[in-house]
Design an enzyme around this catalytic site. Structure first.
Site, mmCIF file in Angstrom:
data_model
loop_
_atom_site.group_PDB
_atom_site.id
_atom_site.type_symbol
_atom_site.label_atom_id
_atom_site.label_comp_id
_atom_site.label_asym_id
_atom_site.label_seq_id
_atom_site.Cartn_x
_atom_site.Cartn_y
_atom_site.Cartn_z
ATOM 1 N N LYS A 1 -12.092 -14.494 10.481
ATOM 2 C CA LYS A 1 -11.827 -13.608 9.357
ATOM 3 C C LYS A 1 -13.010 -13.706 8.389
ATOM 4 C CE LYS A 1 -8.592 -17.114 7.764
ATOM 5 N NZ LYS A 1 -7.592 -17.698 8.652
ATOM 6 N N SER B 1 -11.064 -25.591 4.974
ATOM 7 C CA SER B 1 -10.746 -24.230 4.548
ATOM 8 C C SER B 1 -10.322 -24.150 3.082
ATOM 9 C CB SER B 1 -9.666 -23.676 5.483
ATOM 10 O OG SER B 1 -9.477 -22.330 5.259
ATOM 11 N N HIS B 2 -9.087 -23.760 2.843
ATOM 12 C CA HIS B 2 -8.602 -23.526 1.480
ATOM 13 C C HIS B 2 -7.957 -24.767 0.879
ATOM 14 C CE1 HIS B 2 -5.747 -22.750 4.619
ATOM 15 N NE2 HIS B 2 -4.810 -23.187 3.793
ATOM 16 N N ASP C 1 -11.837 -18.228 -0.104
ATOM 17 C CA ASP C 1 -11.454 -19.636 -0.041
ATOM 18 C C ASP C 1 -12.668 -20.526 0.209
ATOM 19 O OD1 ASP C 1 -11.916 -19.058 2.635
ATOM 20 O OD2 ASP C 1 -10.317 -20.388 3.337
ATOM 21 N N ASP D 1 -14.203 -22.016 2.655
ATOM 22 C CA ASP D 1 -15.204 -21.744 3.692
ATOM 23 C C ASP D 1 -15.468 -20.251 3.881
ATOM 24 O OD1 ASP D 1 -12.662 -21.414 4.742
ATOM 25 O OD2 ASP D 1 -13.299 -21.819 6.784
ATOM 26 N N ASP E 1 -13.579 -17.519 4.560
ATOM 27 C CA ASP E 1 -12.962 -16.566 5.489
ATOM 28 C C ASP E 1 -11.748 -15.846 4.905
ATOM 29 O OD1 ASP E 1 -11.431 -18.826 5.660
ATOM 30 O OD2 ASP E 1 -11.578 -19.070 7.834
ATOM 31 N N ARG E 2 -11.169 -16.392 3.831
ATOM 32 C CA ARG E 2 -10.006 -15.707 3.226
ATOM 33 C C ARG E 2 -10.434 -14.864 2.030
ATOM 34 N NH1 ARG E 2 -4.677 -19.492 3.160
ATOM 35 N NH2 ARG E 2 -4.785 -20.072 5.354
HETATM 36 C C1 G1P Z 1 -2.401 -20.992 7.868
HETATM 37 C C2 G1P Z 1 -2.043 -19.520 7.773
HETATM 38 C C3 G1P Z 1 -2.574 -18.794 8.996
HETATM 39 C C4 G1P Z 1 -4.076 -19.037 9.141
HETATM 40 C C5 G1P Z 1 -4.358 -20.531 9.133
HETATM 41 C C6 G1P Z 1 -5.846 -20.818 9.136
HETATM 42 O O1 G1P Z 1 -1.825 -21.551 9.018
HETATM 43 O O2 G1P Z 1 -0.656 -19.345 7.650
HETATM 44 O O3 G1P Z 1 -2.293 -17.435 8.862
HETATM 45 O O4 G1P Z 1 -4.549 -18.489 10.325
HETATM 46 O O5 G1P Z 1 -3.794 -21.116 7.966
HETATM 47 O O6 G1P Z 1 -6.480 -20.265 8.029
HETATM 48 P P1 G1P Z 1 -0.435 -22.347 9.007
HETATM 49 O O7 G1P Z 1 -0.570 -23.462 8.007
HETATM 50 O O8 G1P Z 1 0.616 -21.383 8.561
HETATM 51 O O9 G1P Z 1 -0.264 -22.792 10.426
HETATM 52 ZN ZN ZN Z 2 -10.756 -20.694 5.327
#
Ligand code: G1P
Ligand code: ZN
Length: 539
Positions: free
Chosen positions: A375, A112-113, A276, A278, A280-281
């Site tokens: 998302k 992801s990010h 981000d 992938d 989704d953000r």
């Molecule tokens: C984090 C974000 C959460 C999101 C997740 C996946 O998770 O806070 O909102 O759904 O990444 O993108 P966390 O590290 O807080 O568990």
């Molecule tokens: Zn992501």
């Protein structure tokens, strides 16, 4: 030829909020990736007739992982894989391909990010036939399986050429390579009014979209530049690279420095956005103006009826518990169903499938709707552009207008990173134990009204989840504490602060949250227990 490889288990293959996320080097240990994939296959059971979607965000180790995955799928009896060309698929595009083709699940190889590269992170997201990430009941089974695994199956073959669109076979398994962008674009065209967006750009509207050299570049170029007519160069860092060119592909005020500099300049374009790794953000910016993700969800919900796909009505809206309460006021005003769920997109999926909600979002720069079960970063950008095209207002005007109408939730998240797991767990356990005694107490001038853990009872499957601790103050301010479930090492304490105001609409968020921050530090004894005087990251 199918080969059975003897292996020994790893003990740490437990999925968190965003799938299995690890340091790339951990993922590259002998048989690590293979063990986990085999554990998933073992948990699913009979794979005859099963079809899966596969792709990734292009980060380091993606190419190797995807080849191993294909060969293992063939050896385990999977009937068909639909794979994004060159192994690319954004998370939202994957969810779309999965649902559109009525497949049995999907795999996105992405952290992801989180940063990529050999010294960065790698991850595996697994969605089931709902199009969303699997529930905890299934990930627990996979984890159990991974702890006892002794062998995995793999097809011995040269690597598959993923560069050409079309069909082929590996053993009995069919492989279909698809254009990762075209289906996604088609779906966006069904949701939004592309003609009015084209008009917007024709009138000289200017935007910058930062793809962080990750998966969304090709999607953004196709949609914003080629179809909608944004000028060339509107999409920056558009070329997916294994290490994202050293960038940390997290669209927020800390990491989107290049875009922020552009948007804070005197000659800033009208609109700025980032996705981000992938896809989704999303982060939304105006000229010298930042939209908090919680406000963004509230604003999109308020304007749902200008979007062709939603104009005949939506079911309802949901937010994650730590997300600010802004959207709750919009839901009330529009008489929409309203839900608060634990952090993690999977909790929205049941609500979508049972037609309880259409829109949803999280404070962590995630917004989406039931068009898919993840998302969706580009969707959020197109929604914002649609509001601008319809109202003729700027990002800042739209947001200020919203505050005038509904009041403003000043909101920030404070992350305390790199904590020892034992320290973080004890902090949360001790805090939870003392919550009942907090009511009536004063901290930094704020009086606690109530304090309790957040417990969610899923109205669809009846499951119950506890995630996060809430402290509510008199007057509408609140603190939410929780531990991150996505880290690849150590623990991160997240402290979410909100201060709701109906009159003071023009203040500095940091200042408006200063006293609640002090209260939050004091209540959880953060400095005493972690040695940290302040948060590492504020978003
Ligand atoms: C984090 C974000 C959460 C999101 C997740 C996946 O998770 O806070 O909102 O759904 O990444 O993108 P966390 O590290 O807080 O568990
Ligand atoms: Zn992501």
């Amino acid at each position: 030829m199918i080969k059975t490889v003897q292996t020994t288990p790893y003990s740490d293959q437990k999925m968190g909020t965003g799938g299995l996320r690890k340091k790339t080097k951990v993922m590259m240990q002998p048989n690590y990736f293979e063990n986990f994939i085999q554990s998933i296959f073992n948990t699913i059971g009979n794979l005859q007739g099963k079809v899966f979607v596969v792709g990734g965000d292009g980060r380091y180790y993606n190419d190797k992982a995807i080849q191993q995955f294909i060969k293992m799928a063939a050896a385990n009896g999977v009937s068909k894989l639909i794979i994004g060309q060159n192994g690319f698929l954004s998370t939202p595009a994957s969810s779309n391909v999965l649902l559109k083709n009525k497949t049995d699940g999907g795999f996105v190889f992405s952290a992801s990010h989180n940063p990529g590269g050999i010294n960065g992170d790698f991850g595996i997201k697994y969605a089931n036939e709902t199009g969303g990430q699997i529930p905890t009941s299934i990930s627990d089974k996979i984890y159990e399986n991974s702890k006892h695994i002794t062998e995995y199956k793999i097809f011995e073959s040269p690597d598959i050429d993923l560069s050409k669109i079309g069909s082929s076979k590996l053993g009995d398994m069919q492989i279909e390579i698809v254009d990762p962008v075209s289906d996604y674009v088609e779906m966006m065209q069904q949701i939004f009014d592309f003609e009015s967006l084209k008009q917007l750009f024709k009138k000289g509207f200017k935007m910058k979209f930062d793809a962080f050299n990750a998966v969304t570049g090709p999607y953004a170029i196709r949609i914003f530049e080629e179809i909608l007519g944004a000028e060339k160069g509107s999409v920056i860092n558009s070329n997916p690279l294994p290490d994202f060119g050293g960038k940390h592909p997290d669209p927020n005020m800390t990491y989107a420095t290049e875009l922020l500099a552009i948007m804070n300049a005197d000659d800033a374009p009208d609109f700025g956005a980032a996705n981000d790794g992938d896809g989704d953000r999303n982060m939304i910016l105006g000229k010298k103006f930042f939209v908090s993700p919680s406000d963004s969800l509230a604003i999109l919900t308020d304007y749902y009826n200008i979007i062709p796909a939603y104009k005949n009505g939506i079911y309802g809206v949901a937010k994650s518990c730590p997300t600010s309460t802004a959207v709750s006021r919009v839901a009330k005003a529009h008489n929409l169903g309203y839900y608060e769920v634990p952090t993690g997109w999977k909790y929205f999926v049941n609500l979508m499938d049972s037609k309880r909600i259409t829109l949803c979002g999280e404070e962590s720069f995630g917004t989406g709707s039931s068009h898919i079960r993840e998302k969706d970063g580009i969707w959020a950008v197109l929604f914002w552009l649609s509001i601008i095209a319809k109202t003729g207002m700027s990002v800042e005007q739209i947001t200020r207008d919203h505050w005038k109408k509904y009041g403003r939730s000043y909101y920030l998240r404070f992350d305390f990173e790199g904590l020892e797991t034992t320290v973080a767990d004890k902090l949360m356990a001790d805090l939870e134990a003392k919550l009942p005694s907090l009511a009536g107490e004063k901290f930094a001038g704020y009086e606690v009204e109530s304090a309790h853990p957040f417990i969610y009872n899923d109205p669809v499957d009846g499951s119950s989840t506890k995630n996060g601790l809430i402290v509510n103050f008199k007057g509408g301010s609140r603190i939410v504490y929780r531990l991150s479930g996505t880290g690849s090492s150590g623990a991160t304490l997240r402290v979410y602060l909100e201060n709701y105001q109906t009159q003071k609409l023009d203040e500095n968020p940091r200042q408006m949250l200063d006293e609640i921050l002090q209260a939050a530090m004091e209540i959880a004894e953060i400095t005493k227990r972690t040695g940290k005087k302040e948060a590492d990251i504020v978003t």
